[in-house]
Design an enzyme around this catalytic site. Structure first.
Site, PDB file in Angstrom:
ATOM      1  N   HIS A  84       0.830  -1.203   0.000  1.00 10.95           N
ATOM      2  CA  HIS A  84       0.000   0.000   0.000  1.00 10.95           C
ATOM      3  C   HIS A  84       0.866   1.256   0.000  1.00 10.95           C
ATOM      4  CE1 HIS A  84      -2.444   3.061   2.305  1.00 10.95           C
ATOM      5  NE2 HIS A  84      -3.223   2.808   1.271  1.00 10.95           N
ATOM      6  N   GLU A  87       2.101   1.761  -3.467  1.00  8.75           N
ATOM      7  CA  GLU A  87       1.034   2.278  -4.336  1.00  8.75           C
ATOM      8  C   GLU A  87       0.981   3.799  -4.267  1.00  8.75           C
ATOM      9  OE1 GLU A  87      -3.316   3.489  -3.776  1.00  8.75           O
ATOM     10  OE2 GLU A  87      -3.080   1.434  -3.077  1.00  8.75           O
ATOM     11  N   HIS A  88       1.079   4.358  -3.061  1.00 11.67           N
ATOM     12  CA  HIS A  88       1.091   5.818  -2.904  1.00 11.67           C
ATOM     13  C   HIS A  88       2.302   6.440  -3.592  1.00 11.67           C
ATOM     14  CE1 HIS A  88      -1.949   6.954   0.344  1.00 11.67           C
ATOM     15  NE2 HIS A  88      -2.149   5.662   0.146  1.00 11.67           N
ATOM     16  N   GLU A 164      -4.279   8.200   7.079  1.00 13.00           N
ATOM     17  CA  GLU A 164      -5.268   7.280   6.514  1.00 13.00           C
ATOM     18  C   GLU A 164      -5.600   6.166   7.499  1.00 13.00           C
ATOM     19  OE1 GLU A 164      -5.752   4.396   2.551  1.00 13.00           O
ATOM     20  OE2 GLU A 164      -4.077   5.805   2.709  1.00 13.00           O
TER      21      GLU A 164
END
Length: 459
Positions: A84, A87-88, A164
């Site tokens: 994740h 991905e950012h 997040e």
């Protein structure tokens, strides 16, 4: 579409076209010319990277996606959240483009880009007008293949991801699903948060993320899919141009096989997990291990899920919300992985109504396990399955996803007519046999709300 994926072993390609075999040339094959869709073609590049397209001339847009067979379950414990995090970071800049160049280039033509990470794969996609497809291909291939992972960007995105995670903790309706996964899978990667935790994300270094990137993002692990008004040969040519000279422009190799279904994931004995939180509403999930995505019974499972808790006419919705007004939201769902699965019922209700909601849910599950569904219910469930699948193919994004998931998760693509036939072939006996087995299993319980950790030990 997730409930009705491609069946194992149903091949629609001629022998020898599924692998490049280390050849120096690309191998292209027409997979289908579906009357309910467009012409689907598949090319395997020498590197092992696969390109699939569905040409739909009536559309004026194209959805383009790069799918990588890497998700959170591929991380070690200390790496939790790396997929994740990566991905950012891939949107933060390449050797050719800054983060602003990436976003402004697509937005300037009215397009959109995004990405998401799951437990088994990661997807980067763009949707643009058909005339702007060359731009989308160049930008998306650049960011996936050649991101620089600048140290300053790593620190910036670390802060974003920690926010997040904190935001997720403020959403008990989301948190309870993660708690349920932990109840079933424990410390197995399928039981961990996709985002990682503050404890794993905070110390993660650029070197660790870079290593994950270069080890995992390899050509044989990648599927590129596009759907809309396009020409397959032109898409393949543009992809090859965009990847030339990048780390994905590699020596000949064969595509990676889809993730194995054996050995099956070992799940924990049924348990109860409670996350005390001062919320106005209690969030509960009651469920058990399900079936994996290669199990032929998944079509029957889709029908069972529809009737039990898949819509406003479902048994649980009618009993708990419509007739008794005990919850605003109540539904059942099935999640399927390569080697495991989940089946569960979610409800959000006032804390004082939890006991009654759980009692009614358990009673309904026991009733269906013992008595099964009626012929009329099964017919309705099959209609819901077919309708939702076909209606879900009304846009290029859904069609692009279908291509990629078929190839990445199953190694094949089932024609729409065949999939509908598989649903039609489900019998009452099929559904009731699955219900007896599945709903008779010991159930785990996850609860987020104003309770103590031991409050449900005897419930």
């Amino acid at each position: 579409m997730a409930a009705f994926p491609v069946p194992a072993g149903a091949s629609h390609r001629a022998a020898g076209t599924a692998r490049s075999g280390g050849a120096s040339r690309a191998v292209t094959r027409t997979i289908s010319d579906d009357p309910l869709g467009g012409t689907v073609r598949r090319t395997v590049l020498p590197s092992g990277l696969r390109v699939l397209t569905e040409a739909i001339p009536a559309m004026r847009s194209v959805s383009f996606g790069i799918w990588v067979a890497v998700g959170s379950r591929d991380e070690t414990g200390p790496q939790a959240g790396a997929a994740h995090f990566l991905e950012h970071l891939l949107f933060k800049g390449t050797n050719k483009r800054s983060a602003l160049d990436i976003s402004s280039g697509i937005e300037a033509v009215g397009g959109e880009t995004n990405a998401f990470t799951t437990k088994e794969y990661t997807c980067y996609y763009a949707r643009v007008l058909d005339e702007d497809l060359p731009l989308a291909i160049d930008v998306m291939c650049d960011l996936v293949a050649d991101s620089v992972l600048d140290p300053a960007d790593v620190e910036t995105e670390r802060g974003v991801i920690l926010e997040e995670i904190a935001m997720h903790d403020d959403e008990p309706g989301d948190e309870v699903h993660d708690l349920f996964a932990r109840a079933v899978y424990g410390d197995h990667p399928l039981g961990r948060l996709i985002s990682g935790t503050e404890e794993t994300v905070t110390p993660m270094t650029r070197r660790q993320i870079q290593g994950f990137y270069r080890r995992r993002y390899t050509a044989p692990q990648i599927v590129i899919a596009a759907a809309g008004n396009l020409d397959h040969a032109a898409v393949v040519k543009l992809v090859r141009q965009a990847l030339r000279g990048t780390p994905l422009d590699t020596d000949p190799a064969s595509p990676a096989p889809h993730r194995s279904s054996t050995p099956a994931v070992r799940t924990k004995p049924a348990t109860t997990l409670v996350e005390p939180k001062e919320t106005e509403q209690a969030h509960v999930i009651l469920g058990c291990p399900g079936i994996d995505r290669l199990d032929d019974r998944r079509f029957a499972l889709g029908v069972l899920n529809n009737v039990l808790g898949g819509g406003m006419s479902s048994r649980l919705f009618q009993e708990i919300r419509e007739q008794r007004g005990l919850a605003y939201s109540v539904y059942s769902y099935a999640s399927q992985y390569a080697d495991s699965g989940l089946f569960a019922v979610y409800a959000g209700c006032a804390p004082g109504k939890v006991d009654e909601v759980l009692e009614l849910t358990r009673a309904e599950l026991a009733r269906v396990a013992a008595d099964g569904l009626t012929e009329a219910e099964v017919a309705r469930g099959k209609g819901m399955s077919k309708g939702s699948f076909v209606l879900g193919l009304e846009d290029t994004g859904s069609r692009m996803s279908r291509l990629a998931k078929g190839e990445l998760l199953y190694g094949d693509l089932m024609p729409v007519d065949e999939l509908l036939s598989r649903v039609d072939a489900v019998t009452v006996a099929d559904v009731n046999a699955l219900a007896a087995e599945l709903l008779g299993r010991p159930m785990s319980l996850a609860v987020v709300g104003p309770f103590g950790r031991d409050d449900f030990s005897t419930r």
